[in-house]
Design a protein around this motif. Sequence first.
Motif, short mmCIF file in Angstrom:
data_model
loop_
_atom_site.label_atom_id
_atom_site.label_comp_id
_atom_site.label_asym_id
_atom_site.label_seq_id
_atom_site.Cartn_x
_atom_site.Cartn_y
_atom_site.Cartn_z
N LYS A 28 -2.49 2.66 -11.37
CA LYS A 28 -1.16 3.20 -11.08
C LYS A 28 -1.29 4.13 -9.88
CE LYS A 28 2.82 5.47 -13.07
NZ LYS A 28 3.41 6.07 -14.27
N PRO A 29 -0.45 3.93 -8.84
CA PRO A 29 -0.58 4.74 -7.62
C PRO A 29 -0.28 6.22 -7.85
CG PRO A 29 0.98 2.92 -7.29
CD PRO A 29 0.61 2.94 -8.73
N THR A 30 -1.01 7.05 -7.14
CA THR A 30 -0.71 8.47 -7.10
C THR A 30 0.16 8.72 -5.87
OG1 THR A 30 -2.63 8.96 -5.72
CG2 THR A 30 -2.95 9.05 -8.12
N ALA A 31 0.66 9.91 -5.72
CA ALA A 31 1.47 10.24 -4.55
C ALA A 31 0.67 10.01 -3.26
CB ALA A 31 1.96 11.68 -4.63
N GLY A 32 -0.61 10.33 -3.28
CA GLY A 32 -1.44 10.13 -2.10
C GLY A 32 -1.60 8.67 -1.72
N ASP A 33 -1.61 7.79 -2.71
CA ASP A 33 -1.72 6.35 -2.43
C ASP A 33 -0.48 5.83 -1.70
OD1 ASP A 33 -4.20 6.01 -3.78
OD2 ASP A 33 -3.14 5.89 -5.70
N LEU A 34 0.62 6.53 -1.85
CA LEU A 34 1.89 6.09 -1.26
C LEU A 34 2.15 6.68 0.12
CD1 LEU A 34 3.99 6.40 -4.53
CD2 LEU A 34 3.12 4.30 -3.48
N ARG A 35 1.23 7.50 0.61
CA ARG A 35 1.45 8.14 1.91
C ARG A 35 1.69 7.09 2.99
NH1 ARG A 35 -3.73 7.94 0.93
NH2 ARG A 35 -5.21 7.38 2.56
N ASN A 38 7.12 3.30 2.58
CA ASN A 38 8.51 3.43 2.17
C ASN A 38 8.58 2.90 0.74
OD1 ASN A 38 11.22 2.58 1.59
ND2 ASN A 38 11.69 2.70 3.77
N LEU A 39 8.91 3.76 -0.21
CA LEU A 39 8.92 3.38 -1.62
C LEU A 39 9.89 2.23 -1.90
CD1 LEU A 39 7.69 3.91 -4.35
CD2 LEU A 39 9.37 5.69 -4.72
N ARG A 56 -5.64 0.35 -1.70
CA ARG A 56 -5.76 1.71 -2.24
C ARG A 56 -5.81 1.74 -3.76
NH1 ARG A 56 -1.21 4.77 1.57
NH2 ARG A 56 -2.23 4.30 3.57
N PHE A 84 7.44 2.10 -10.97
CA PHE A 84 8.47 3.02 -10.53
C PHE A 84 9.79 2.89 -11.27
CE2 PHE A 84 5.59 1.98 -7.03
CZ PHE A 84 5.03 3.22 -6.85
#
Length: 89
Positions: A28-35, A38-39, A56, A84
Amino acid sequence: MNKQLFKVKLAIPMEVDGKEVAELELRKPTAGDLRGLNLVQVCEMHFDAATVLLPRISKLNERDILNMESENFAPIMTEIASFFVDTKH
Protein backbone atom coordinates in the motif's frame (compact mmCIF):
# COMPACT_ATOMS: atom_id res chain seq x y z
CA MET A 1 6.31 0.83 10.24
CA ASN A 2 3.66 -1.78 9.40
CA LYS A 3 3.68 -2.41 5.66
CA GLN A 4 0.36 -3.49 4.21
CA LEU A 5 0.89 -6.00 1.41
CA PHE A 6 -1.72 -7.15 -1.08
CA LYS A 7 -1.49 -9.83 -3.77
CA VAL A 8 -2.87 -9.49 -7.29
CA LYS A 9 -3.36 -12.58 -9.44
CA LEU A 10 -2.01 -11.90 -12.90
CA ALA A 11 -4.10 -12.90 -15.91
CA ILE A 12 -0.91 -14.00 -17.69
CA PRO A 13 2.17 -14.97 -15.67
CA MET A 14 5.20 -12.82 -16.40
CA GLU A 15 8.93 -13.16 -15.95
CA VAL A 16 10.53 -10.95 -13.30
CA ASP A 17 14.23 -11.30 -12.48
CA GLY A 18 14.35 -14.58 -14.40
CA LYS A 19 11.47 -16.14 -12.47
CA GLU A 20 7.88 -16.72 -13.52
CA VAL A 21 5.45 -14.65 -11.46
CA ALA A 22 1.73 -15.51 -11.40
CA GLU A 23 0.87 -13.23 -8.49
CA LEU A 24 2.23 -9.76 -7.84
CA GLU A 25 2.67 -8.40 -4.34
CA LEU A 26 1.85 -4.70 -3.91
CA ARG A 27 2.61 -2.59 -0.88
CA LYS A 28 0.00 0.00 0.00
CA PRO A 29 1.55 3.34 -1.05
CA THR A 30 2.70 5.85 1.52
CA ALA A 31 2.49 9.60 0.91
CA GLY A 32 6.14 9.54 -0.17
CA ASP A 33 5.42 6.90 -2.82
CA LEU A 34 2.91 9.30 -4.37
CA ARG A 35 5.28 12.25 -4.68
CA GLY A 36 5.14 13.86 -8.10
CA LEU A 37 2.01 11.94 -9.06
CA ASN A 38 -1.52 13.15 -9.68
CA LEU A 39 -3.76 11.02 -7.45
CA VAL A 40 -6.66 11.35 -9.89
CA GLN A 41 -4.47 9.90 -12.66
CA VAL A 42 -3.43 7.03 -10.39
CA CYS A 43 -7.08 6.23 -9.62
CA GLU A 44 -8.02 6.57 -13.30
CA MET A 45 -5.32 4.00 -14.15
CA HIS A 46 -3.19 6.25 -16.36
CA PHE A 47 -0.26 4.26 -17.73
CA ASP A 48 2.30 7.00 -17.08
CA ALA A 49 1.26 7.16 -13.42
CA ALA A 50 1.63 3.38 -13.20
CA THR A 51 5.16 3.43 -14.60
CA VAL A 52 6.18 5.80 -11.79
CA LEU A 53 4.23 4.22 -8.92
CA LEU A 54 4.60 0.48 -9.54
CA PRO A 55 8.40 0.35 -9.12
CA ARG A 56 7.95 2.15 -5.79
CA ILE A 57 5.43 -0.35 -4.39
CA SER A 58 6.30 -3.66 -6.09
CA LYS A 59 9.29 -5.60 -7.36
CA LEU A 60 8.59 -4.48 -10.94
CA ASN A 61 10.91 -2.08 -12.70
CA GLU A 62 10.02 0.21 -15.60
CA ARG A 63 11.12 -2.36 -18.22
CA ASP A 64 8.90 -5.03 -16.60
CA ILE A 65 5.94 -2.66 -16.82
CA LEU A 66 6.62 -1.73 -20.45
CA ASN A 67 6.82 -5.44 -21.38
CA MET A 68 3.79 -6.46 -19.31
CA GLU A 69 0.89 -8.15 -21.08
CA SER A 70 -1.99 -5.69 -21.32
CA GLU A 71 -4.33 -8.18 -19.60
CA ASN A 72 -2.28 -7.78 -16.39
CA PHE A 73 -2.46 -3.99 -16.28
CA ALA A 74 -6.13 -3.56 -15.30
CA PRO A 75 -6.13 -5.96 -12.32
CA ILE A 76 -2.98 -4.36 -10.91
CA MET A 77 -4.24 -0.81 -11.32
CA THR A 78 -7.69 -1.71 -10.00
CA GLU A 79 -6.06 -2.96 -6.80
CA ILE A 80 -4.02 0.25 -6.53
CA ALA A 81 -7.09 2.44 -7.11
CA SER A 82 -8.92 0.49 -4.40
CA PHE A 83 -6.34 1.67 -1.85
CA PHE A 84 -7.88 5.13 -2.15
CA VAL A 85 -11.59 4.34 -2.31
CA ASP A 86 -12.14 1.10 -0.43
CA THR A 87 -12.22 1.25 3.36
CA LYS A 88 -11.17 -2.43 3.68
CA HIS A 89 -7.60 -1.35 2.80
